[in-house]
Design a protein around this motif. Structure first.
Motif, PDB file in Angstrom:
ATOM      1  N   LEU A 222       1.707   2.490   8.169  1.00  0.00           N
ATOM      2  CA  LEU A 222       2.678   3.586   8.182  1.00  0.00           C
ATOM      3  C   LEU A 222       3.111   3.976   6.769  1.00  0.00           C
ATOM      4  CD1 LEU A 222       5.165   2.662  11.097  1.00  0.00           C
ATOM      5  CD2 LEU A 222       3.201   4.204  11.187  1.00  0.00           C
ATOM      6  N   ALA A 223       3.146   5.299   6.539  1.00  0.00           N
ATOM      7  CA  ALA A 223       3.693   5.862   5.291  1.00  0.00           C
ATOM      8  C   ALA A 223       3.114   5.192   4.046  1.00  0.00           C
ATOM      9  CB  ALA A 223       5.225   5.778   5.299  1.00  0.00           C
ATOM     10  N   ILE A 241       7.986   8.005   9.885  1.00  0.00           N
ATOM     11  CA  ILE A 241       8.725   7.077  10.755  1.00  0.00           C
ATOM     12  C   ILE A 241       9.368   7.797  11.958  1.00  0.00           C
ATOM     13  CG2 ILE A 241      10.543   5.286  10.835  1.00  0.00           C
ATOM     14  CD1 ILE A 241       8.035   4.479   9.163  1.00  0.00           C
ATOM     15  N   ALA A 256       4.466  -2.972  10.613  1.00  0.00           N
ATOM     16  CA  ALA A 256       4.101  -1.769   9.860  1.00  0.00           C
ATOM     17  C   ALA A 256       3.615  -2.153   8.470  1.00  0.00           C
ATOM     18  CB  ALA A 256       5.302  -0.846   9.762  1.00  0.00           C
ATOM     19  N   CYS A 259       4.600   1.049   4.357  1.00  0.00           N
ATOM     20  CA  CYS A 259       5.939   1.655   4.259  1.00  0.00           C
ATOM     21  C   CYS A 259       6.308   1.918   2.795  1.00  0.00           C
ATOM     22  CB  CYS A 259       6.999   0.767   4.917  1.00  0.00           C
ATOM     23  SG  CYS A 259       6.765   0.624   6.689  1.00  0.00           S
ATOM     24  N   VAL A 262       9.202   5.584   2.382  1.00  0.00           N
ATOM     25  CA  VAL A 262      10.232   5.650   3.430  1.00  0.00           C
ATOM     26  C   VAL A 262      11.603   5.748   2.756  1.00  0.00           C
ATOM     27  CG1 VAL A 262       8.902   4.399   5.182  1.00  0.00           C
ATOM     28  CG2 VAL A 262      10.312   3.108   3.599  1.00  0.00           C
ATOM     29  N   GLU A 266      14.972   5.960   7.285  1.00  0.00           N
ATOM     30  CA  GLU A 266      13.779   5.432   7.951  1.00  0.00           C
ATOM     31  C   GLU A 266      13.799   3.901   7.978  1.00  0.00           C
ATOM     32  OE1 GLU A 266      11.269   8.194   5.451  1.00  0.00           O
ATOM     33  OE2 GLU A 266      10.056   8.139   7.266  1.00  0.00           O
ATOM     34  N   MET A 267      14.343   3.299   6.900  1.00  0.00           N
ATOM     35  CA  MET A 267      14.454   1.825   6.889  1.00  0.00           C
ATOM     36  C   MET A 267      15.362   1.363   8.028  1.00  0.00           C
ATOM     37  SD  MET A 267      14.911   1.008   2.857  1.00  0.00           S
ATOM     38  CE  MET A 267      14.023   2.038   1.695  1.00  0.00           C
ATOM     39  N   LEU A 270      13.536   1.459  11.238  1.00  0.00           N
ATOM     40  CA  LEU A 270      12.652   0.291  11.355  1.00  0.00           C
ATOM     41  C   LEU A 270      13.457  -0.957  11.735  1.00  0.00           C
ATOM     42  CD1 LEU A 270      10.461   0.947   8.181  1.00  0.00           C
ATOM     43  CD2 LEU A 270       9.573   0.863  10.522  1.00  0.00           C
ATOM     44  N   VAL A 277       7.654  -5.464   8.375  1.00  0.00           N
ATOM     45  CA  VAL A 277       6.940  -4.667   7.377  1.00  0.00           C
ATOM     46  C   VAL A 277       6.059  -5.587   6.551  1.00  0.00           C
ATOM     47  CG1 VAL A 277       7.221  -3.231   5.299  1.00  0.00           C
ATOM     48  CG2 VAL A 277       8.802  -2.954   7.233  1.00  0.00           C
ATOM     49  N   ALA A 292       6.489   0.569  -3.037  1.00  0.00           N
ATOM     50  CA  ALA A 292       7.315   0.422  -1.839  1.00  0.00           C
ATOM     51  C   ALA A 292       8.725  -0.009  -2.248  1.00  0.00           C
ATOM     52  CB  ALA A 292       6.691  -0.625  -0.917  1.00  0.00           C
TER      53      ALA A 292
END
Ligand SMILES: [Zn+2]
Length: 662
Positions: A222-223, A241, A256, A259, A262, A266-267, A270, A277, A292
């Motif tokens: 993701l992302a 997300i 995920a 990430c 994000v 979005e965090m 999650l 993650v 990240a």
């Protein structure tokens, strides 16, 4: 009451990685069958177990700690290590990895790649890894044979894969695999929709449903890149997300990977979803995916583990390097050397990693009741001497900043030895290396052959189809456009439809002209009443050599054309095909589909803008038979006179030839 134990580890610096970061020195750990039954000071445990242990291991002052958790990888890709490097993610993935995988990946390939990866990971102190690949059941089988712990995710995506012709097939494979392996002591089966951009919304929903039904993890990417997030915003009006949340993905136990891009909202999404993650610093650095927001994610309360990603994008499975990079990069990015201190970096690679994989109850720390997944690290070598005992933090710093994977001397998983004194007990490295060399030879031959031809490179991308046709084309250079537009209103011409677009063609040329030329064409359709671009269409065409020349005054030619939808960017094709040179042609085109004497023709009125070469009128038709082409050529000439355009200078070449001559 004291019980019999299988192994008693003594004389160790025990780093439990429990919630209090408890350490014991000299410390001891007792293991019975597959579980840890006691952790504490050597004195206490010796009193309790010394006489009742089948085996007592004198750790000679080494560090005894939980095995490392590689939170994201694709283990069979050990066989593709070093195949293509220094490329952008899309070119690397769509241009090299996926075509080679379609050709070579089989259950045998996956098995060999997994065994190699297990050998490398055991040597680097990894006891658990989280995988995603094709034929994942074969990854699971090989891993279980070796004796490592793994979360194994069967890949599902919208493209045909090496193990499944369609997404339905891979979904069924995932279901069957999960059902068969659900209660295995070492393997946690999982489902892996590859990424939002390689899956449809339907696939994301279906995979989440399977994960929920069997209560297994869902492992996905993701992302990972800013490009992915930007595309998602353009196509769905939201970042990655929220988009996957909308598809119900977070109803499953999500792991995920990446990430990288994000935001704090979005965090929190999650976190509320209980998603784990995996932070993959080497892969993110090598593919320039970005940094990240690891420190923010940890502050938010997320379980963030550390992963190597596949060995083709790293290029190794060395978790020591990965942990060190995670700490270094976090400090550089936040401009703060106190960010992500050594104990936390190591925690990410152990207990937090296990929690991110939703197996925190099984492994990740040395605590009573957890499985005996542990390693011994020698901290006496030259590169790690001396040792300071004043501050307990020093032990973590020694591991994170100075230890090497080769300092791991012993590895136990689930109570069973996999490595003793640097000797692998369940694998034959020499044999595996010889087999890997054989496969590398075959892949080299395949790629050398493919790289020789533009056509085979185009076909390797998938989705191209050949079309050989007769093309009737009459083209004249004209002075003005208006008289033609007027003439099109004559009663003998019936206009079926009219279009206006700006055509942007980029031609790629190659060293060998016999390779033909590749055209990347983008049409921006224009709404004339509003003056806006209504939609954009991109196509890729490999135009071969002409096979037949002129017929009379008109052009009749036959040539092969390979069409492929241009689903990637121009930049992608440029980096993938590496043309020798490029020519750009831009024209403003008014196009009519007309009926003249019961025959359809396209009438193109082109204003050449780049380079500025004035107006051209083109009457065109494509047909599959030569006879038909001859008839149409005659009618096209007639139509030219109906349009009063016969006085224009006739041109029998394509635009690219006109431009090349000009
Ligand atoms: Zn990955």
């Amino acid at each position: 009451m004291t019980q019999e134990v299988n192994s008693l580890f003594t004389n160790a610096l025990v780093l439990t990685m429990d919630p209090d970061f408890t350490q014991y020195f000299p410390g001891a750990v007792a293991v019975k069958e597959d579980k840890i039954v006691a952790v504490g000071s050597e004195d206490e445990l010796k009193k309790e177990y010394a006489s009742r242990a089948q085996e007592t291991i004198d750790c000679k002052g080494k560090i005894l700690m939980p095995g490392l958790i590689n939170a994201h990888t694709h283990v069979p890709m050990t066989l593709l290590r070093g195949l293509a490097d220094d490329l952008r993610l899309d070119v690397w993935l769509m241009g090299y990895m996926m075509p080679v995988e379609r050709e070579f990946v089989s259950p045998e390939f996956v098995r060999l790649g997994t065994l190699l990866a297990c050998a490398e990971q055991i040597r680097s102190g990894v006891t658990t890894f989280n995988d995603m690949y094709y034929f994942e059941e074969d990854v699971a089988k090989a891993t279980a044979e070796v004796g490592m712990r793994a979360v194994c995710g069967q890949t599902v995506m919208k493209f045909p894969a090496p193990d499944a012709a369609s997404y339905d097939d891979s979904l069924q494979m995932a279901r069957d695999f999960i059902q068969r392996w659900k209660d295995h002591p070492l393997i946690v089966p999982a489902i892996s929709p590859h990424a939002p951009y390689t899956c449809t919304a339907e696939i994301l929903r279906a995979t989440a449903d399977v994960a929920k039904e069997f209560d297994v993890p869902l492992h996905t990417h993701l992302a990972e890149t800013a490009f992915e997030v930007e595309n998602m915003r353009n196509e769905h009006g939201m970042p990655v997300i929220p988009y996957v949340k909308k598809q119900g993905l977070f109803e499953a136990k999500v792991i995920a990977a990446h990430c990288v891009h994000v935001d704090t909202g979005e965090m929190r999404t999650l976190l509320h979803a209980g998603a784990g993650v995996s932070h993959n610093p080497s892969s993110n650095l090598k593919l320039a995916s970005g940094f990240a927001p690891v420190v923010k994610m940890l502050e938010t309360g997320l379980n963030v583990g550390i992963g190597t990603d596949g060995p083709a994008s790293n290029n190794d499975l060395d978790m020591f390097e990965e942990v060190r990079l995670a700490a270094f990069v976090a400090k550089a990015v936040t401009n703060d050397p106190t960010s992500l201190p050594a104990p936390w970096a190591l925690l990410m690679a152990t207990r937090l990693g296990a929690q991110a994989l939703h197996i925190g109850h099984l492994t990740g720390s040395l605590e009573v009741g957890k499985r005996a997944d542990l390693i011994l690290i020698d901290i006496s070598p030259l590169h790690n001497a001396p040792s300071f005992k004043r501050d307990p933090q020093n032990a973590y710093a020694q591991i994170v900043y100075a230890s090497k994977s080769s300092d791991v001397s012993d590895v136990m998983v689930n109570g069973k030895w996999l490595m003793r004194d640097h000797q692998l007990l369940t694998l034959n490295e020499a044999e595996l290396l010889a087999q890997a060399a054989e496969i590398a030879k075959k892949i080299d031959v395949f790629l050398i052959e493919r790289e020789q031809s533009v056509l085979s490179k185009l076909i390797a991308l998938g989705g191209s189809l050949e079309e050989e046709s007769f093309e009737v084309q009459v083209k004249v250079k004209i002075a003005e456009a208006d008289p033609i537009i007027q003439a099109l209103q004559r009663p003998e011409i019936d206009v079926i439809r009219e279009r206006h677009y700006r055509e942007h063609d980029v031609y790629f040329f190659f060293d060998d002209p016999l390779q033909g030329r590749l055209r990347y064409r983008e049409d921006d359709f224009i709404n004339d009443s509003k003056g806006t671009v209504t939609n954009v269409r991109s196509r890729l065409t490999l135009i071969g050599q002409k096979r037949e020349g002129k017929l009379g005054d008109e052009v009749l030619l036959s040539r092969s054309r390979y069409l492929a939808p241009a689903s990637q960017s121009l930049r992608f094709y440029r980096e993938y095909f590496k043309p020798k040179s490029e020519v750009v042609i831009e024209k403003d085109r008014l196009r009519w589909l007309v009926l003249y004497k019961d025959t359809e023709f396209f009438v193109n009125l082109d204003q050449m803008r780049e380079p500025q070469l004035g107006y051209y009128l083109e009457i065109k038709s494509r047909t599959w038979s030569r006879k038909d082409a001859e008839n149409k050529a005659e009618l096209a000439s007639e139509l030219l006179s109906v349009l009063d355009a016969t006085s224009g200078e006739k041109v029998t070449e394509d635009y690219i030839d006109i431009v090349n001559e000009a």
